[in-house]
Design an enzyme around this catalytic site. Structure first.
Site, mmCIF file in Angstrom:
data_model
loop_
_atom_site.group_PDB
_atom_site.id
_atom_site.type_symbol
_atom_site.label_atom_id
_atom_site.label_comp_id
_atom_site.label_asym_id
_atom_site.label_seq_id
_atom_site.Cartn_x
_atom_site.Cartn_y
_atom_site.Cartn_z
ATOM 1 N N LYS A 194 34.297 16.131 -60.711
ATOM 2 C CA LYS A 194 33.671 17.368 -60.201
ATOM 3 C C LYS A 194 32.568 17.822 -61.153
ATOM 4 O O LYS A 194 31.475 18.196 -60.715
ATOM 5 C CB LYS A 194 34.738 18.460 -60.042
ATOM 6 N N ASP A 251 37.209 26.603 -53.725
ATOM 7 C CA ASP A 251 38.237 25.726 -53.140
ATOM 8 C C ASP A 251 38.606 26.200 -51.732
ATOM 9 O O ASP A 251 39.179 25.433 -50.954
ATOM 10 C CB ASP A 251 39.520 25.778 -53.984
ATOM 11 N N GLN A 277 42.014 23.623 -61.366
ATOM 12 C CA GLN A 277 42.572 22.363 -60.890
ATOM 13 C C GLN A 277 44.087 22.470 -60.724
ATOM 14 O O GLN A 277 44.787 22.960 -61.620
ATOM 15 C CB GLN A 277 42.214 21.225 -61.865
HETATM 16 N N1 GUN Z 1 44.222 19.104 -56.908
HETATM 17 C C1 GUN Z 1 44.116 18.110 -55.996
HETATM 18 N N2 GUN Z 1 43.138 18.402 -55.100
HETATM 19 C C2 GUN Z 1 42.618 19.600 -55.467
HETATM 20 C C3 GUN Z 1 41.580 20.410 -54.938
HETATM 21 O O1 GUN Z 1 40.930 20.101 -53.925
HETATM 22 N N3 GUN Z 1 41.332 21.570 -55.614
HETATM 23 C C4 GUN Z 1 42.039 21.933 -56.701
HETATM 24 N N4 GUN Z 1 41.735 23.105 -57.286
HETATM 25 N N5 GUN Z 1 43.018 21.196 -57.218
HETATM 26 C C5 GUN Z 1 43.300 20.041 -56.603
#
Ligand code: GUN
Length: 285
Positions: free
Chosen positions: A54, A121, A98
């Site tokens: 990311k 998100d 995350q």
């Molecule tokens: N953990 C696995 N996928 C995601 C996601 O799309 N966003 C976040 N914040 N954590 C994750």
């Protein structure tokens, strides 16, 4: 005839190209770039890889990136304090924590503490509620990415039978809301569903989001269906695989996503899209 592959990498690249162009417009006249703050708690290997990806994608599209790495034993209050500071920071447009978080952390409180207009998100109840009420604001990334993929196939949604397998808060449920918003007739299957095969056999659009390798048998797939496989699991031999038996399903479906290279790249692309959207909305105020 075997199914046509839905190329998530190519569609994600198109989304990222649009994001890059939007960043150029937003930064005209020396204005600061849209900026995403990412918070990683602990040292879970998979989470480290996702967050690195990311942060790197931010750089690739010109989005500013602020990285916060906290120890696995961080106190809830310290995490909330950081989120509070990022909520108040004028130069931060998006905040991503995350998941999963360590067991001593109250994940619901953390998600709800993020300002809804910085929740890139799309996990905050405000954003999920907006989607449920057909007035979407920031949309959960993976389901929004699936809609992009479906549009790419030329899929129509009105009155089509869509079946979502998996009812998680962050994927299955918002996926059902997205398909409903798009005009499909939506069924959600979950652990208490009695005859999964019967539901899958009816699906013109099938979305699997469980995380159980091969749960969906290929011979259950309806002839001509569009199959989206969100599940991703690592097998003992280190290969990545989805929830759908790919080879057999490909003999019946019209369109199918590969794993990897299907839905995965879309999640990060939609996160970048949401960060730009959050910046645009904040600057328009
Ligand atoms: N953990 C696995 N996928 C995601 C996601 O799309 N966003 C976040 N914040 N954590 C994750």
């Amino acid at each position: 005839m075997p199914a046509r592959l839905i190329d998530g990498k190519a569609v994600a690249a198109e989304v990222l190209a649009r994001v890059r162009a939007a960043v150029v417009r937003l930064t005209a006249g020396q204005r600061p770039p849209p900026t995403l703050a990412t918070i990683l708690v602990g040292d879970d290997a998979a989470s480290q890889i996702y967050v690195r990806n990311k942060r790197r994608t931010c750089e690739e599209v010109g989005i500013g990136s602020r990285s916060h790495n906290l120890p696995a034993d961080v106190a809830q209050s310290r995490l909330l304090e950081l989120i509070g500071a990022l909520n108040a920071a004028d130069d931060v447009d998006g905040i991503l924590v995350q998941l999963p978080l360590p067991p001593h952390i109250d994940t619901t409180e953390v998600i709800e503490y993020i300002r809804a207009d910085k929740d890139v998100d799309g996990f905050h109840p405000y954003n999920v509620g907006r989607l449920a009420q057909r007035i979407p604001a920031l949309r959960p990334c993976t389901p929004a990415g699936v809609i992009e993929l479906l549009c790419h196939t030329g899929e129509t949604f009105y009155g089509r039978d869509a079946v979502v397998v998996g009812a998680s808060n962050h994927v299955g449920r918002p996926m059902a809301l997205e398909l409903l918003l798009a005009g499909a007739t939506v069924t959600v299957c979950h652990r208490f569903t009695r005859d999964l095969a019967a539901h899958v056999q009816r699906a013109e659009i099938l979305v699997a989001a469980v995380g159980k390798p091969g749960l969906i048998r290929g011979d259950w797939v309806r002839q001509g269906a569009t199959v989206i496989d969100i599940g991703i699991s690592r097998l003992a031999d280190n290969r990545l695989t989805g929830d759908v038996q790919f080879e057999a399903a490909s003999q019946r479906a019209a369109w199918i996503t590969p794993v990897p290279g299907g839905v995965g790249p879309m999640t990060v692309a939609m996160l970048m899209h949401n960060t730009v959207e959050a910046a645009q909305r904040r600057r328009a105020r």
